[in-house]
Design an enzyme around this catalytic site. Structure first.
Site, PDB file in Angstrom:
ATOM      1  N   PHE A 146       0.874  -1.304  -0.074  1.00 36.04           N
ATOM      2  CA  PHE A 146      -0.009   0.050  -0.191  1.00 36.04           C
ATOM      3  C   PHE A 146       0.862   1.376  -0.059  1.00 36.04           C
ATOM      4  O   PHE A 146       0.941   1.987  -1.099  1.00 36.04           O
ATOM      5  CB  PHE A 146      -0.922  -0.124   1.098  1.00 36.04           C
ATOM      6  CG  PHE A 146      -1.779   1.076   1.660  1.00 36.04           C
ATOM      7  CD1 PHE A 146      -2.012   1.924   0.566  1.00 36.04           C
ATOM      8  CD2 PHE A 146      -1.633   1.585   2.786  1.00 36.04           C
ATOM      9  CE1 PHE A 146      -2.762   3.322   1.291  1.00 36.04           C
ATOM     10  CE2 PHE A 146      -1.946   2.674   3.459  1.00 36.04           C
ATOM     11  CZ  PHE A 146      -2.661   3.542   2.678  1.00 36.04           C
ATOM     12  N   ASP A 170      10.034  -6.927  -3.079  1.00 38.98           N
ATOM     13  CA  ASP A 170       9.031  -7.369  -2.354  1.00 38.98           C
ATOM     14  C   ASP A 170       8.492  -8.963  -2.601  1.00 38.98           C
ATOM     15  O   ASP A 170       8.861  -9.420  -3.835  1.00 38.98           O
ATOM     16  CB  ASP A 170       7.799  -6.299  -2.903  1.00 38.98           C
ATOM     17  CG  ASP A 170       6.784  -6.593  -1.815  1.00 38.98           C
ATOM     18  OD1 ASP A 170       6.071  -7.626  -1.648  1.00 38.98           O
ATOM     19  OD2 ASP A 170       6.181  -5.471  -1.414  1.00 38.98           O
ATOM     20  N   GLY A 212       1.535  -7.418  -0.584  1.00 39.05           N
ATOM     21  CA  GLY A 212       1.498  -6.575  -1.760  1.00 39.05           C
ATOM     22  C   GLY A 212       1.165  -7.434  -2.745  1.00 39.05           C
ATOM     23  O   GLY A 212       0.936  -8.390  -2.886  1.00 39.05           O
ATOM     24  N   ALA A 270      10.536   2.796   7.949  1.00 35.09           N
ATOM     25  CA  ALA A 270       9.083   2.914   8.397  1.00 35.09           C
ATOM     26  C   ALA A 270       8.838   2.239   9.695  1.00 35.09           C
ATOM     27  O   ALA A 270       8.433   0.981   9.817  1.00 35.09           O
ATOM     28  CB  ALA A 270       8.151   2.664   7.349  1.00 35.09           C
ATOM     29  N   TYR A 306       4.516  -7.514  17.092  1.00 34.74           N
ATOM     30  CA  TYR A 306       4.758  -6.306  15.843  1.00 34.74           C
ATOM     31  C   TYR A 306       5.456  -5.122  16.474  1.00 34.74           C
ATOM     32  O   TYR A 306       6.567  -4.584  16.118  1.00 34.74           O
ATOM     33  CB  TYR A 306       3.359  -5.787  15.357  1.00 34.74           C
ATOM     34  CG  TYR A 306       3.446  -4.736  14.287  1.00 34.74           C
ATOM     35  CD1 TYR A 306       3.967  -5.016  12.944  1.00 34.74           C
ATOM     36  CD2 TYR A 306       3.178  -3.481  14.679  1.00 34.74           C
ATOM     37  CE1 TYR A 306       3.956  -4.026  12.041  1.00 34.74           C
ATOM     38  CE2 TYR A 306       3.000  -2.582  13.806  1.00 34.74           C
ATOM     39  CZ  TYR A 306       3.432  -2.795  12.440  1.00 34.74           C
ATOM     40  OH  TYR A 306       3.447  -1.605  11.188  1.00 34.74           O
ATOM     41  N   LYS A 364       9.349  -3.705  15.788  1.00 29.04           N
ATOM     42  CA  LYS A 364       9.609  -2.261  15.212  1.00 29.04           C
ATOM     43  C   LYS A 364      10.409  -1.560  16.007  1.00 29.04           C
ATOM     44  O   LYS A 364      11.362  -0.751  15.489  1.00 29.04           O
ATOM     45  CB  LYS A 364       8.065  -1.422  15.001  1.00 29.04           C
ATOM     46  CG  LYS A 364       7.415  -1.964  13.799  1.00 29.04           C
ATOM     47  CD  LYS A 364       8.085  -1.522  12.558  1.00 29.04           C
ATOM     48  CE  LYS A 364       7.257  -2.048  11.059  1.00 29.04           C
ATOM     49  NZ  LYS A 364       7.765  -1.661  10.102  1.00 29.04           N
TER      50      LYS A 364
HETATM   51  P1  NAD Z   1       1.503  -3.472   3.231  1.00 25.93           P
HETATM   52  O1  NAD Z   1       1.244  -4.968   3.828  1.00 25.93           O
HETATM   53  O2  NAD Z   1       0.605  -3.031   2.250  1.00 25.93           O
HETATM   54  O3  NAD Z   1       3.212  -3.348   2.731  1.00 25.93           O
HETATM   55  C1  NAD Z   1       4.111  -4.441   3.294  1.00 25.93           C
HETATM   56  C2  NAD Z   1       4.746  -4.776   2.050  1.00 25.93           C
HETATM   57  O4  NAD Z   1       6.089  -5.575   2.356  1.00 25.93           O
HETATM   58  C3  NAD Z   1       4.067  -5.663   1.159  1.00 25.93           C
HETATM   59  O5  NAD Z   1       4.218  -5.462  -0.294  1.00 25.93           O
HETATM   60  C4  NAD Z   1       4.467  -7.196   1.344  1.00 25.93           C
HETATM   61  O6  NAD Z   1       4.451  -8.157   0.458  1.00 25.93           O
HETATM   62  C5  NAD Z   1       5.932  -6.783   1.699  1.00 25.93           C
HETATM   63  N1  NAD Z   1       6.702  -7.834   2.705  1.00 25.93           N
HETATM   64  C6  NAD Z   1       6.293  -8.367   3.513  1.00 25.93           C
HETATM   65  N2  NAD Z   1       7.185  -9.386   4.005  1.00 25.93           N
HETATM   66  C7  NAD Z   1       8.308  -9.197   3.301  1.00 25.93           C
HETATM   67  C8  NAD Z   1       9.619  -9.781   3.075  1.00 25.93           C
HETATM   68  N3  NAD Z   1       9.817 -10.433   3.994  1.00 25.93           N
HETATM   69  N4  NAD Z   1      10.441  -9.433   2.075  1.00 25.93           N
HETATM   70  C9  NAD Z   1       9.936  -8.527   1.190  1.00 25.93           C
HETATM   71  N5  NAD Z   1       8.610  -8.112   1.228  1.00 25.93           N
HETATM   72  C10 NAD Z   1       7.732  -8.158   2.444  1.00 25.93           C
HETATM   73  O7  NAD Z   1       1.563  -2.341   4.326  1.00 25.93           O
HETATM   74  P2  NAD Z   1       1.877  -0.842   4.546  1.00 25.93           P
HETATM   75  O8  NAD Z   1       0.491  -0.334   5.164  1.00 25.93           O
HETATM   76  O9  NAD Z   1       1.957  -0.554   3.120  1.00 25.93           O
HETATM   77  O10 NAD Z   1       2.912  -0.761   5.583  1.00 25.93           O
HETATM   78  C11 NAD Z   1       4.082  -0.262   4.863  1.00 25.93           C
HETATM   79  C12 NAD Z   1       5.308   0.031   5.973  1.00 25.93           C
HETATM   80  O11 NAD Z   1       4.579   0.987   6.711  1.00 25.93           O
HETATM   81  C13 NAD Z   1       5.514  -1.256   6.901  1.00 25.93           C
HETATM   82  O12 NAD Z   1       6.787  -1.444   7.565  1.00 25.93           O
HETATM   83  C14 NAD Z   1       4.464  -0.886   8.191  1.00 25.93           C
HETATM   84  O13 NAD Z   1       4.892  -1.242   9.494  1.00 25.93           O
HETATM   85  C15 NAD Z   1       4.719   0.703   8.087  1.00 25.93           C
HETATM   86  N6  NAD Z   1       3.308   1.305   8.819  1.00 25.93           N
HETATM   87  C16 NAD Z   1       2.181   1.487   8.364  1.00 25.93           C
HETATM   88  C17 NAD Z   1       1.251   1.959   8.832  1.00 25.93           C
HETATM   89  C18 NAD Z   1      -0.153   1.839   8.183  1.00 25.93           C
HETATM   90  O14 NAD Z   1      -1.034   2.939   8.794  1.00 25.93           O
HETATM   91  N7  NAD Z   1      -0.479   1.313   7.031  1.00 25.93           N
HETATM   92  C19 NAD Z   1       1.179   2.555   9.905  1.00 25.93           C
HETATM   93  C20 NAD Z   1       2.500   2.245  10.804  1.00 25.93           C
HETATM   94  C21 NAD Z   1       3.375   1.532  10.197  1.00 25.93           C
END
Ligand code: NAD
Length: 261
Positions: free
Chosen positions: A11, A31, A36, A117, A149, A153
């Site tokens: 996302f 990825d 994703g 992040a 989680y 982090k």
């Molecule tokens: P998301 O699940 O859409 O994105 C995470 C991506 O990482 C996915 O595309 C997934 O396929 C990939 N992934 C997972 N494990 C992997 C691995 N071992 N190797 C390679 N790729 C891997 O989630 P998001 O909401 O886009 O989150 C992105 C980042 O932002 C994350 O680190 C998350 O912790 C952080 N974050 C997001 C939010 C939010 O509100 N969405 C809040 C706080 C932190």
């Protein structure tokens, strides 16, 4: 410049890639496509400015190959979403903590700037009163899997800051707070997309507890602007930033707003 975006098919990562390409940069996305999808970045793969490498941040050789070829890295790959973390706790710890270890070690080794992040979850479960920056961390009941989680982090944050202090690496931590927008899925426990799909299906909206708990939601375009600015600012190196909206909304009011819209 050429950037590595781990988790770039997710996302937020896909919007980071959009913005980098819009700024005329090249992007390598690493990825594993676990949450994703290729669909999120299909529009970017056509013109050759974006390369998709399907693999895990746990694969050291692959990460090294990607890291060598870029100028800087946005590390977003993680297992995200309460439901997923509870169902796959071991995977979450491995991807989030060991993944950060692999990516940060290689960024440090090759002298590449990195933005990590992190998450508001590192603040843990407060007692209802507003937290201050200096407040002690209050992680929830330690036996509950969801706190894995937050711990993973926190580990990433400590690692990034240690790389800065001890190795002179250029790393920045951004703690994201409830980012929302297009391409976010409700499948893994994110509240707004879940409300929207329930409302569109004419179903009742599921509100946990009494719904009086409040959150601040930030549009992904604003989040991406902040991430790019922090990633490019020399004075941000070694610091931790909260990236979120200052406007709280009660979850029950959010549900009403979604129904109304
Ligand atoms: P998301 O699940 O859409 O994105 C995470 C991506 O990482 C996915 O595309 C997934 O396929 C990939 N992934 C997972 N494990 C992997 C691995 N071992 N190797 C390679 N790729 C891997 O989630 P998001 O909401 O886009 O989150 C992105 C980042 O932002 C994350 O680190 C998350 O912790 C952080 N974050 C997001 C939010 C939010 O509100 N969405 C809040 C706080 C932190």
């Amino acid at each position: 410049m050429r950037f590595l975006v781990t988790g770039g098919a997710g996302f937020i990562g896909s919007h980071v890639a959009d913005a980098l390409v819009g700024g005329d940069h090249e992007v390598v996305i690493l990825d594993d496509l676990s949450t994703g999808s290729r669909e999120n970045i299909e529009h970017l793969l056509q013109d050759g400015q974006v390369e998709l490498v399907v693999g895990s941040v746990l694969e050291e050789d692959l990460v090294e190959e990607c890291m060598r070829s870029v100028d800087a890295c946005f590390h977003l790959a993680a297992v995200v979403g309460v439901r997923l973390v509870i169902e796959q706790t071991l995977d979450s710890i491995r991807s989030n903590a060991l993944g950060a270890d692999t990516v940060f070690t290689l960024a440090a080794r090759h002298g590449k700037r990195l933005l990590f992040a992190s998450s508001s979850e590192v603040y843990g479960q407060g007692d209802g009163r507003p937290l201050t920056e200096g407040a002690h961390r209050a992680v929830g009941y330690r036996m509950h899997a969801r706190w894995a989680y937050a711990s993973s982090k926190m580990y990433g944050e400590a690692l990034a800051q240690s790389c800065v202090r001890e190795l002179g690496s250029e790393m920045v931590v951004a703690r994201l707070f409830n980012v929302v927008g297009p391409r976010q899925t409700g499948t893994y426990g994110m509240v707004l997309p879940r409300f929207v799909s329930q409302a569109l299906a004419g179903a009742d909206l599921t509100v946990y507890g009494d719904g009086r708990q409040s959150r601040c939601f930030l549009h992904v375009d604003d989040a991406v602007q902040a991430l790019l600015a922090l990633g490019g600012a020399n004075r941000a190196i070694g610091n931790v930033y909260n990236v979120g909206s200052p406007d709280p909304v009660r979850i029950v009011d959010l549900a009403r707003l979604v129904i109304e819209r």
